[in-house]
Design a protein around this motif. Sequence first.
Motif, mmCIF file in Angstrom:
data_model
loop_
_atom_site.group_PDB
_atom_site.id
_atom_site.type_symbol
_atom_site.label_atom_id
_atom_site.label_comp_id
_atom_site.label_asym_id
_atom_site.label_seq_id
_atom_site.Cartn_x
_atom_site.Cartn_y
_atom_site.Cartn_z
ATOM 1 N N LYS A 93 -5.417 -18.578 47.930
ATOM 2 C CA LYS A 93 -5.370 -18.364 49.369
ATOM 3 C C LYS A 93 -6.710 -18.703 50.013
ATOM 4 O O LYS A 93 -6.769 -19.272 51.108
ATOM 5 N N LEU A 430 0.728 -21.414 56.773
ATOM 6 C CA LEU A 430 0.961 -20.057 56.277
ATOM 7 C C LEU A 430 2.438 -19.840 55.948
ATOM 8 O O LEU A 430 2.778 -19.254 54.912
ATOM 9 N N PHE A 431 3.316 -20.322 56.827
ATOM 10 C CA PHE A 431 4.761 -20.160 56.635
ATOM 11 C C PHE A 431 5.234 -20.946 55.411
ATOM 12 O O PHE A 431 6.000 -20.454 54.579
ATOM 13 N N SER A 433 3.430 -21.888 52.843
ATOM 14 C CA SER A 433 2.887 -21.260 51.639
ATOM 15 C C SER A 433 3.730 -20.063 51.225
ATOM 16 O O SER A 433 4.034 -19.875 50.035
ATOM 17 N N GLU A 434 4.122 -19.259 52.210
ATOM 18 C CA GLU A 434 4.926 -18.079 51.910
ATOM 19 C C GLU A 434 6.312 -18.472 51.397
ATOM 20 O O GLU A 434 6.817 -17.901 50.422
ATOM 21 N N LEU A 435 6.924 -19.445 52.043
ATOM 22 C CA LEU A 435 8.240 -19.910 51.598
ATOM 23 C C LEU A 435 8.173 -20.527 50.204
ATOM 24 O O LEU A 435 9.056 -20.304 49.368
ATOM 25 N N THR A 437 6.001 -19.869 47.813
ATOM 26 C CA THR A 437 5.774 -18.819 46.828
ATOM 27 C C THR A 437 7.030 -17.994 46.580
ATOM 28 O O THR A 437 7.349 -17.635 45.443
ATOM 29 N N THR A 438 7.768 -17.699 47.640
ATOM 30 C CA THR A 438 8.919 -16.790 47.541
ATOM 31 C C THR A 438 10.217 -17.505 47.168
ATOM 32 O O THR A 438 10.970 -17.024 46.314
#
Length: 482
Positions: A93, A430-431, A433-435, A437-438
């Motif tokens: 991050k 950011l969005f 990266s989150e998607l 990862t998840t």
Amino acid sequence: MDLKHSAGGAGDNSETFIATSKSTDMITPKEKEGKGVKAVGGPNPPAEGYKVYARRWAVLILFVFYSSSNAMQWIQYTIINNIITRYYGISDKWVDWTSMIYMILYIPLIFPGSWFLDKVGLRITALVGIVGTCVGAWIKVFSVDPSLFYVSFIGQSIVALAQVCILSLPARLAAVWFGPDQVSSATSVGVFGNQLGVAVGFVLPPMLVPNSPDLETVGSDLQMMFYMVAGLTSILLVLMVIFFQDKPPTPPSAAQEAAQLLESSGAEQVSFMQSLKNLMTNRNFIFLLLSYGINVGVFYAISTLLNPVVLKYYPGHEVDAGRIGLSIVLAGMLGSVVSGIVLDKTHKFKETTLAVYALSMVGMWIFTFTLDTGHIAVVYLTASLLGFFMTGYLPVGFEFGAELTFPEPEGTSSGLLNASAQTFGICFTLFYSELFTTFGDIAANITMAVMLIVGTIITAITQSDLRRQNAQVPAASGAGNP
């Protein structure tokens, strides 16, 4: 090349642009040439033509390398994300933030940056930018120790601050130095500088800093990379001080002459805040802000997360991740040049913008569903297709914005477009990266593709209000009048 201007224009190669001509390279007929050149020495250009100076190419080429020296540092850490996290002992991050700091610092500084450009001109703004880029690069030289990531981040932040004095310049430089049938091409070449830097940033770090198991070797490689970048920016600093000029002795077009008259007229001069108000109440420009921000924001997100996305399907291919990024940008450079030529030849700004945007969206869908083919050559190909249109859109958006907002300063409209791009870039990165990862890369990429569909629709409903082109009409109709 003698870049110093003599009072009468002697010794400086120049071309005379005829107001009614479709080419800036057409020379005024001999019976008018003497009268035209003589008149150029006065306060206003002659009715029959406008003069463009050969030195404009030197100024533009210097800007290209100056812009490249800053842009190459944007992706310098994230393209070797796994190596940086291991060397400094930080999370990925933090490495992502070395890219996003460019976007975050730009947003609050765009307004003072645009005001600064309007007040002091191209030369001073560019010199401030190259000094910041050079200082930040040298600070990073002293950050090579596993405990000194904060020093590297400080250097990166200073380079990111300097970006404010770069991104808004291409459209302004092109308008100030180039004739109306070269201005779009010149803008595309100016944007090309940023793309060239990103390309170097993609390909050079993986080559200079291979994934060695020995941290001392990694540190030595990082030191060499930082020294190379600092040395390059130092050379460019000297060249910019000596050769980079603010504007030509006379305006190159009727539109630029009108803009300069507005700037010099105390009675008609528009304040910076009034200019902002005019832009923010321009319905078509607001649509362009949204669509431009979406397109470039998606590009920023993909570029920042390219290393983990590629390594998911092709482990150990760090160098290929950099080369795929290079392919995206090189194809985008070609797309920029092609788009600029098309705009100069056709002046179809709305149609070109919509076509390039729609094809960017199509390229994103193709890229999304070809990552897992097992053949990395396919990724090279589809990434290049995506880059040709998505990165090629950058100068198209700048030029369409300049058309929609004339006679407002090009630096202000470009700055707002860049601010929109940075805002969307932060959110999408950011969005994404989150998607990623998840839910994985497919969900993340489909989301970005859907965003491009939205951007295409917004572009389609934007009206073609070509105010700068219309400003050329009086000059054409009045050509030859006393």
